[in-house]
Design a protein around this motif. Structure first.
Motif, PDB file in Angstrom:
ATOM      1  N   CYS A 117       1.087  -2.003   0.190  1.00  0.00           N
ATOM      2  CA  CYS A 117       0.139  -0.043  -0.029  1.00  0.00           C
ATOM      3  C   CYS A 117       0.932   1.168   0.322  1.00  0.00           C
ATOM      4  CB  CYS A 117      -0.986   0.331   1.671  1.00  0.00           C
ATOM      5  SG  CYS A 117      -1.436   1.314   2.036  1.00  0.00           S
ATOM      6  N   VAL A 118       0.550   2.416  -0.882  1.00  0.00           N
ATOM      7  CA  VAL A 118       1.300   3.763  -0.949  1.00  0.00           C
ATOM      8  C   VAL A 118       0.239   4.686  -0.500  1.00  0.00           C
ATOM      9  CG1 VAL A 118       2.344   6.061  -2.265  1.00  0.00           C
ATOM     10  CG2 VAL A 118       3.018   2.726  -2.457  1.00  0.00           C
ATOM     11  N   PRO A 119       0.384   5.174   0.987  1.00  0.00           N
ATOM     12  CA  PRO A 119      -0.395   6.103   1.621  1.00  0.00           C
ATOM     13  C   PRO A 119      -0.713   6.962   0.422  1.00  0.00           C
ATOM     14  CG  PRO A 119       0.728   5.948   2.637  1.00  0.00           C
ATOM     15  CD  PRO A 119       1.125   5.062   1.632  1.00  0.00           C
ATOM     16  N   THR A 120      -2.484   7.347  -0.181  1.00  0.00           N
ATOM     17  CA  THR A 120      -2.922   8.653  -0.721  1.00  0.00           C
ATOM     18  C   THR A 120      -3.719   9.379   0.030  1.00  0.00           C
ATOM     19  OG1 THR A 120      -4.789   7.270  -1.815  1.00  0.00           O
ATOM     20  CG2 THR A 120      -3.583   6.975  -2.795  1.00  0.00           C
ATOM     21  N   CYS A 121      -3.858  10.104  -0.844  1.00  0.00           N
ATOM     22  CA  CYS A 121      -4.597  12.018  -0.236  1.00  0.00           C
ATOM     23  C   CYS A 121      -6.315  11.206   0.056  1.00  0.00           C
ATOM     24  CB  CYS A 121      -4.561  12.434  -1.494  1.00  0.00           C
ATOM     25  SG  CYS A 121      -5.750  14.222  -0.601  1.00  0.00           S
ATOM     26  N   ARG A 122      -6.846  11.770   1.249  1.00  0.00           N
ATOM     27  CA  ARG A 122      -8.150  11.528   1.369  1.00  0.00           C
ATOM     28  C   ARG A 122      -8.900  12.270  -0.001  1.00  0.00           C
ATOM     29  NH1 ARG A 122      -7.908  12.271   7.518  1.00  0.00           N
ATOM     30  NH2 ARG A 122      -6.847  10.850   7.304  1.00  0.00           N
TER      31      ARG A 122
ATOM     32  N   THR B  98      -3.343  11.031  -5.783  1.00  0.00           N
ATOM     33  CA  THR B  98      -2.803  10.901  -5.532  1.00  0.00           C
ATOM     34  C   THR B  98      -1.493  10.401  -4.433  1.00  0.00           C
ATOM     35  OG1 THR B  98      -3.006  13.218  -4.870  1.00  0.00           O
ATOM     36  CG2 THR B  98      -2.586  12.826  -7.670  1.00  0.00           C
ATOM     37  N   ALA B  99      -0.487   9.666  -5.254  1.00  0.00           N
ATOM     38  CA  ALA B  99       0.470   9.441  -3.936  1.00  0.00           C
ATOM     39  C   ALA B  99       0.875  11.166  -2.758  1.00  0.00           C
ATOM     40  CB  ALA B  99       1.382   8.364  -4.530  1.00  0.00           C
ATOM     41  N   LEU B 100       1.126  10.462  -2.138  1.00  0.00           N
ATOM     42  CA  LEU B 100       1.883  11.571  -0.475  1.00  0.00           C
ATOM     43  C   LEU B 100       2.632  11.259  -1.373  1.00  0.00           C
ATOM     44  CD1 LEU B 100      -1.283  10.874   1.780  1.00  0.00           C
ATOM     45  CD2 LEU B 100      -1.051  13.136   0.188  1.00  0.00           C
ATOM     46  N   THR B 101       3.113  12.292  -0.811  1.00  0.00           N
ATOM     47  CA  THR B 101       4.509  13.019  -1.373  1.00  0.00           C
ATOM     48  C   THR B 101       5.299  12.290   0.750  1.00  0.00           C
ATOM     49  OG1 THR B 101       5.378  14.013  -2.849  1.00  0.00           O
ATOM     50  CG2 THR B 101       7.182  14.210  -1.405  1.00  0.00           C
TER      51      THR B 101
ATOM     52  N   LEU C 278       3.595  13.797   5.712  1.00  0.00           N
ATOM     53  CA  LEU C 278       2.584  13.329   3.692  1.00  0.00           C
ATOM     54  C   LEU C 278       2.299  14.330   3.493  1.00  0.00           C
ATOM     55  CD1 LEU C 278       1.978   9.315   4.764  1.00  0.00           C
ATOM     56  CD2 LEU C 278       3.358  10.117   2.879  1.00  0.00           C
ATOM     57  N   GLU C 279       2.559  14.817   2.641  1.00  0.00           N
ATOM     58  CA  GLU C 279       1.764  15.527   1.861  1.00  0.00           C
ATOM     59  C   GLU C 279       1.271  15.662   0.248  1.00  0.00           C
ATOM     60  OE1 GLU C 279       4.443  19.563   2.730  1.00  0.00           O
ATOM     61  OE2 GLU C 279       4.639  18.667   4.566  1.00  0.00           O
ATOM     62  N   CYS C 280       0.199  16.598   0.050  1.00  0.00           N
ATOM     63  CA  CYS C 280      -0.360  16.140  -1.317  1.00  0.00           C
ATOM     64  C   CYS C 280      -0.045  17.281  -2.411  1.00  0.00           C
ATOM     65  CB  CYS C 280      -1.994  15.851  -0.772  1.00  0.00           C
ATOM     66  SG  CYS C 280      -3.217  15.877  -2.785  1.00  0.00           S
ATOM     67  N   HIS C 281       0.258  16.819  -3.576  1.00  0.00           N
ATOM     68  CA  HIS C 281       0.808  18.016  -3.865  1.00  0.00           C
ATOM     69  C   HIS C 281      -0.146  18.892  -5.169  1.00  0.00           C
ATOM     70  CE1 HIS C 281       5.517  18.820  -3.275  1.00  0.00           C
ATOM     71  NE2 HIS C 281       4.762  17.617  -1.848  1.00  0.00           N
TER      72      HIS C 281
ATOM     73  N   HIS D 237       0.591  14.498   9.403  1.00  0.00           N
ATOM     74  CA  HIS D 237       1.560  13.675  10.106  1.00  0.00           C
ATOM     75  C   HIS D 237       2.031  11.790   9.968  1.00  0.00           C
ATOM     76  CE1 HIS D 237       2.585  17.444  11.116  1.00  0.00           C
ATOM     77  NE2 HIS D 237       1.357  17.834  11.357  1.00  0.00           N
ATOM     78  N   VAL D 238       2.755  11.219   9.750  1.00  0.00           N
ATOM     79  CA  VAL D 238       3.390  10.718   9.746  1.00  0.00           C
ATOM     80  C   VAL D 238       4.607  10.119  11.140  1.00  0.00           C
ATOM     81  CG1 VAL D 238       1.997   9.064   7.939  1.00  0.00           C
ATOM     82  CG2 VAL D 238       4.081   9.966   7.738  1.00  0.00           C
ATOM     83  N   ARG D 239       4.689   8.561  11.175  1.00  0.00           N
ATOM     84  CA  ARG D 239       5.363   7.750  11.945  1.00  0.00           C
ATOM     85  C   ARG D 239       5.917   6.511  11.193  1.00  0.00           C
ATOM     86  NH1 ARG D 239       9.057  11.519  14.560  1.00  0.00           N
ATOM     87  NH2 ARG D 239       7.562  13.019  15.003  1.00  0.00           N
ATOM     88  N   PRO D 240       7.207   6.640  10.053  1.00  0.00           N
ATOM     89  CA  PRO D 240       7.337   5.617   9.544  1.00  0.00           C
ATOM     90  C   PRO D 240       8.406   5.109  10.010  1.00  0.00           C
ATOM     91  CG  PRO D 240       8.191   7.179   8.653  1.00  0.00           C
ATOM     92  CD  PRO D 240       7.623   8.000   9.681  1.00  0.00           C
ATOM     93  N   TYR D 241       8.656   3.268   9.537  1.00  0.00           N
ATOM     94  CA  TYR D 241       9.316   2.534  10.138  1.00  0.00           C
ATOM     95  C   TYR D 241      10.753   3.057  10.286  1.00  0.00           C
ATOM     96  CZ  TYR D 241      11.659  -2.082  11.094  1.00  0.00           C
ATOM     97  OH  TYR D 241      12.216  -3.068  11.234  1.00  0.00           O
ATOM     98  N   PRO D 242      10.921   3.395  11.287  1.00  0.00           N
ATOM     99  CA  PRO D 242      11.293   1.794  12.529  1.00  0.00           C
ATOM    100  C   PRO D 242      10.626   2.377  13.420  1.00  0.00           C
ATOM    101  CG  PRO D 242      13.635   3.037  12.023  1.00  0.00           C
ATOM    102  CD  PRO D 242      12.919   3.085  11.055  1.00  0.00           C
ATOM    103  N   ALA D 243      10.236   4.415  13.342  1.00  0.00           N
ATOM    104  CA  ALA D 243       9.633   4.459  14.495  1.00  0.00           C
ATOM    105  C   ALA D 243       8.561   3.669  15.148  1.00  0.00           C
ATOM    106  CB  ALA D 243       9.055   5.728  14.120  1.00  0.00           C
TER     107      ALA D 243
END
Ligand code: ADP
Ligand code: ZN
Ligand code: ZN
Length: 812
Positions: free
Chosen positions: A493-498, A502-505, A513-516, A523-529
């Motif tokens: 899964c690639v997170p997309t905007c609600r 579009t895929a988020l950057t 994660l921002e939608c262009h 706000h996210v905490r990617p692995y390994p957080a």
């Protein structure tokens, strides 16, 4: 021309009408594509002119309008034949003096028709900068035009009078001495004096009264001083032109003499001296007392480019780019209007300046996509400039190292739309500068050999060599269409905007994660957080993918000795008005340095000490889902490669790729453009894409998915029906295109083919569902008229919006 739709108060006192005017009514959000006829009351007859802003009644309301034609009788007003003079209402008031010329009105008509855009919107391109004028009503009921307040500024210039030159100040008059010293070398403004001395105003008054000092008030032009320390921001006249340059100038001179609006394409490798050709051609136009317009892509409107023009033509150069303040923009525009500037250098909108006797348009890097405007009217500067040249009978000069397929095809044909198109090649760099050696580093082999670093061994060694020789390198980290993103390692899964599809950057520093498309921030905490979680399956392996420019910067710093400056140039590091220029100045000043950046470093930079250019990964550019992706990738790689070896020392280019067999890579590596262009041309001919047909796009969007799709389907159906009723154009002669694979039901070289409606690639944006209808049409066919007729007859339902893009570049 139509009469005013609602004839409320008929104007019957015909005797007071002295003339008739065609007025473009400026009502926002209303697709008015025609002017309306109004009577001109006798009291305005002497003052009204084409371009005047007037107050008119339209339907039930008062509206602002611009006069685009005038005639003594209604019958002489173009398009008003057959209207009953009694049913024509009078202009209510004259609000402002002409703000655009008859020429501007003509071009606006053409733009409106060509690009299916409201006439008022096209006319606004020509109005003085400072925002859209608005009609406001004062407390006493009077109407006036309101424009955002941008005022002129004035400055006072002091100079010594003849008597002043022999004036001896009294012994103790210390300040008088200061002032006389300051003026000894020529006129000085009071602002400059204030920067150097404490207040001298009393002294100035005294000496002015004595007739020693002359004080003159004049208009100050904001946006003129662009001081830079860049060594290459000047252009001394070369002693000898190269053969290619002479040939190009001869072609331009011939086109100028012919006066038929010919187009000359200068097809010259990077560093072959195209800019010098523009400068010399402009000199001749100025010598005739005429003006010239030079378009350069926004991204290369740097101090370096502008400096080269100013160093040749001085203050007579006006500059337009998106970073100007409102005041600067107004002043630059007025410099053109008043004739203080006869050369304009700017981005695409500079075409609409109030030129005095335009005698030449130059478009540098004509293949650049930024010449196509992304909002209505969606014009292409090359096409508008060609039309202006045709009407004005002056040459249009296009320059590029990688000309567009459109320009190449027209030159191959020799004429296009009754205009002569001619190509001149410049294959050599002046002064013996050699084209750089290009090395392709095959990342597949590097990976198989166990190299997990972002630099192949070739590139690593080359970077260290540059550092050892105390030279400079440019490193391209192309991220167009590719930016860091998050992906779940378990479910993909690639997170997309609600709100968008579009895929988020992913932004490392802010952990967001921002939608262009819509600007939404998550706000996210990617692995390994701890606490990282996939939005789809909940797995904690939501990991960062893709390489950020900052990571490359870190790797470079780790690799190179500390005395080598590493300068990173991307959207983040160039924020602020002069951010871009400051970084370039730092690169210029450093003894040994690496300039690392996104595609913004690929263009226009001219630093002779650069001996190495590296491309971290060429493949992202190649793999975009667009028939122009190859053209764009080739341009990017050619351009960045062209930054190497511009001085006496030879240059080297290292391109890292997983696709070494791609025609784009092979063409760049061998300096043989035909490998790419022939392949690209054959592919487009086979698939029937531009330049062999025209490609237009109609977007339809709405919050309600069915409403959007339904309206798009209705439009597609109407266009098919209307097209079927018109005659096909004769099939093209010669080799232009292989026999078509007629899968789509028709040959778009003979009659338009309508595709769709289909959901757009970005199927949802800002909570709107998006559908589009794509039309391929024959080159000689005026598809705009068909689309305009269909849209006029079928207004969009409430909540549905339609956007038309003729000769579209962006189909997403
Ligand atoms: P292009 O615009 O084709 O990339 P430029 O106009 O920037 O090329 O020229 C590259 C360099 O060559 C510049 O530094 C320019 O001053 C220099 N140059 C251009 N023409 C000549 C010439 N005839 N003789 C010597 N140097 C030249
Ligand atoms: Zn969004
Ligand atoms: Zn998952």
């Amino acid at each position: 021309m139509a009469p005013d739709p609602q004839q409320l108060a008929l104007f019957s006192a015909e005797s007071t009408v002295a003339a008739f005017a065609s007025v473009v009514v400026d009502i926002p959000a209303r697709a008015l594509s025609e002017p309306y006829a109004y009577g001109v009351p006798g009291e305005f007859a002497d003052d009204i002119a084409i371009g005047s802003t007037v107050l008119v009644t339209f339907g039930h309301r008062a509206a602002l309008g611009y006069v685009v034609a005038l005639a003594e009788t209604l019958g002489d007003l173009p398009g008003a034949e057959g209207l009953d003079p009694v049913r024509v209402r009078p202009v209510r008031a004259l609000l402002a003096a002409p703000s655009c010329s008859p020429y501007a009105a003509d071009i606006a008509f053409w733009l409106s028709r060509e690009y299916v855009a409201p006439l008022a919107e096209c006319l606004r391109l020509f109005l003085p900068p400072g925002g859209t004028p608005r009609l406001v009503r004062d407390a006493d009921g009077a109407y006036r035009v309101e424009r955002p307040a941008v005022a002129e500024v004035h400055e006072r210039v002091l100079s010594l009078t003849d008597a002043g030159r022999t004036y001896e100040p009294p012994v103790r008059a210390h300040r008088q001495r200061q002032l006389l010293e300051a003026l000894a070398c020529g006129p000085v403004t009071t602002r400059e004096l204030r920067a150097l001395y404490t207040d001298l105003s009393a002294t100035i008054r005294t000496l002015a009264q004595k007739g020693v000092v002359a004080v003159e008030e004049r208009r100050a032009w904001r946006g003129v001083s662009g001081a830079t320390t860049l060594s290459s921001a000047s252009a001394s006249v070369p002693e000898h032109l190269t053969d290619g340059q002479r040939e190009a100038l001869a072609a331009i001179a011939e086109a100028y003499a012919r006066g038929q609006g010919d187009v000359v394409l200068i097809d010259g490798v990077t560093g072959s001296g195209k800019t010098e050709v523009y400068l010399a051609a402009i000199e001749r136009v100025l010598a005739d007392g005429r003006s010239a317009c030079v378009l350069v892509p926004e991204i290369s409107l740097t101090a370096q480019t502008v400096g080269r023009f100013r160093s040749r033509f001085g203050d007579a150069v006006a500059v337009f780019h998106s970073r100007l303040s409102a005041g600067e923009r107004l002043d630059q525009w007025d410099m053109v209007r008043t004739g203080a500037a006869r050369v304009v250098v700017g981005a695409r909108s500079a075409l609409f300046c109030p030129f005095r006797d335009l005698g030449l348009i130059v478009i540098d890097e004509e293949h650049e996509q930024s010449y196509k405007q992304g909002s209505s009217p969606r014009y292409h500067a090359r096409e508008v400039a060609a039309e202006m040249a045709r009407r004005g009978g002056f040459p249009l000069v296009l320059g590029s190292a990688t000309p567009s397929a459109e320009a190449l095809e027209r030159c191959r044909a020799g004429t296009w739309a009754a205009q002569r198109w001619q190509r001149v090649e410049m294959r050599e760099r002046p002064g013996g500068a050699r084209l750089p050696r290009v090395v392709v580093a095959d990342l597949r082999r590097a990976f198989a050999g166990g190299n997990r670093s972002m630099f192949s061994s070739v590139l690593e060694r080359a970077l260290l060599d540059v550092a050892a020789r105390k030279e400079k390198a440019v490193l391209l980290h192309n991220r167009r269409g590719f930016a860091p993103f998050l992906m779940c390692r378990e479910c993909g899964c690639v997170p997309t905007c609600r709100h968008c599809s579009t895929a988020l950057t992913y932004h490392e520093r802010t952990h967001t994660l921002e939608c262009h498309t819509c600007g939404a921030v998550y706000h996210v905490r990617p692995y390994p957080a701890p606490g990282s979680a996939c939005p789809q399956c909940g797995s904690r392996y939501l990991a960062k993918m893709g390489l950020g420019t900052q990571q490359v910067e870190d790797a470079l710093r780790a690799l190179l000795p500390s005395e080598v400056a590493v300068i990173r140039m991307d959207a983040d590091s160039t924020k602020g008005k002069d951010g871009h220029q400051r970084l370039l100045e730092a690169f210029d000043a450093a003894e040994s340095a690496v300039l690392l950046g996104t595609q913004m470093i690929a263009k226009g930079l001219d630093f002779p000490e650069v001996t190495l250019v590296g491309v971290i990964n060429a493949d992202y550019a190649l793999k975009m889902p667009d028939f122009r992706a190859g053209e764009r990738a080739f341009d990017l790689l050619e351009q960045v490669a062209g930054r190497a070896g511009r001085g006496e020392r030879p240059g080297e280019v290292i391109i890292q790729t997983y696709l070494p067999e791609d025609p784009v890579i092979r063409a760049v590596a061998t300096h043989d453009r035909a490998i790419f262009t022939e392949h690209d041309r054959a592919q487009r001919a086979e698939a029937l894409y531009p330049p062999f047909v025209r490609l237009s796009n109609i977007n339809v969007w709405a919050r309600d998915e069915h409403a959007a799709e339904g309206h798009a389907a209705a439009i597609a159906c109407d266009i098919r029906r209307l097209v079927a009723a018109t005659a096909p154009v004769p099939p093209p002669a010669g080799d232009a295109g292989a026999p078509p694979s007629l899968a789509e039901g028709g040959d778009p070289r003979v009659a338009p083919v309508v595709l769709g409606p289909n959901p757009c690639v970005i199927a949802r944006a800002k909570d709107r569902y998006r559908f589009h209808v794509v039309i391929k049409s024959p080159l000689g066919y005026h598809i705009s008229d068909v689309i305009a007729a269909v849209l006029d007859a079928r207004p969009a339902p409430q909540g549905v919006t339609v956007g038309v893009d003729i000769d579209a570049y962006d189909l997403m």
